[in-house]
Design a protein around this motif. Structure first.
Motif, mmCIF file in Angstrom:
data_model
loop_
_atom_site.group_PDB
_atom_site.id
_atom_site.type_symbol
_atom_site.label_atom_id
_atom_site.label_comp_id
_atom_site.label_asym_id
_atom_site.label_seq_id
_atom_site.Cartn_x
_atom_site.Cartn_y
_atom_site.Cartn_z
ATOM 1 N N THR A 31 7.753 54.024 -38.196
ATOM 2 C CA THR A 31 8.380 55.159 -38.842
ATOM 3 C C THR A 31 9.560 54.628 -39.640
ATOM 4 O OG1 THR A 31 7.773 56.609 -37.016
ATOM 5 C CG2 THR A 31 9.509 57.379 -38.484
ATOM 6 N N ALA A 32 9.593 55.013 -40.918
ATOM 7 C CA ALA A 32 10.694 54.576 -41.770
ATOM 8 C C ALA A 32 11.230 55.789 -42.515
ATOM 9 C CB ALA A 32 10.212 53.530 -42.769
ATOM 10 N N GLU A 33 12.520 55.865 -42.600
ATOM 11 C CA GLU A 33 13.129 56.957 -43.342
ATOM 12 C C GLU A 33 13.328 56.519 -44.780
ATOM 13 O OE1 GLU A 33 16.484 58.935 -41.663
ATOM 14 O OE2 GLU A 33 15.777 58.587 -39.626
ATOM 15 N N ARG A 34 12.852 57.376 -45.686
ATOM 16 C CA ARG A 34 13.015 57.096 -47.101
ATOM 17 C C ARG A 34 13.770 58.256 -47.721
ATOM 18 N NH1 ARG A 34 6.920 55.117 -48.476
ATOM 19 N NH2 ARG A 34 6.982 53.264 -47.192
#
Length: 132
Positions: A31-34
């Motif tokens: 999970t990566a926040e962009r």
């Protein structure tokens, strides 16, 4: 000597077996926040700009619906269906182009549905007829 070599072979086999059955430390999900920026604008300023102008009459209202393709250059809307109160009209708009469609004998609050696609985009819009 033979006993020591068997012991070494056994220990090496055990280490290899343990390495084969343990995880390698990789991952199967991430999970990566962009950052994303969304701007909400009024209908006339949207990518598919829509402006309503109604004229009241005794037998219902007349709606002039202006639709503008405000997508970036080269984004043509080849297929567009504009439906107001059960009456549908087809149209297409090149980038930056506007067109006005007239719908007669409509009532205030009738549904307006616009579905358009082309050049890799799809857009739909649901509104109601606004009367002054």
């Amino acid at each position: 000597m033979r006993r020591n070599s068997r012991l070494v072979v056994g220990v090496v086999a055990l280490i290899v077996a343990l390495l084969l059955i343990t995880s390698t430390g990789s991952f199967s999900a991430m999970t990566a926040e962009r950052p994303a920026q969304v701007t909400v604008v009024d209908d006339p300023d949207a990518y598919l700009g829509v402006e309503q102008e109604t004229e009241q009459a005794d037998n219902g209202s007349t709606l002039n619906l202006t639709v503008t393709n405000q997508f970036s250059g080269g984004t043509d809307l080849d297929e567009m269906n504009v439906s107001v109160g059960g009456e549908s009209q087809e149209m297409s708009l090149d980038a930056g182009e506007s067109e006005t469609k007239t719908f007669e004998s409509i009532d205030c609050g009738d549904p307006i549905t616009i579905e358009a696609s082309g050049s890799g985009v799809e857009v739909s819009l649901d509104r109601t007829v606004e009367c002054e």
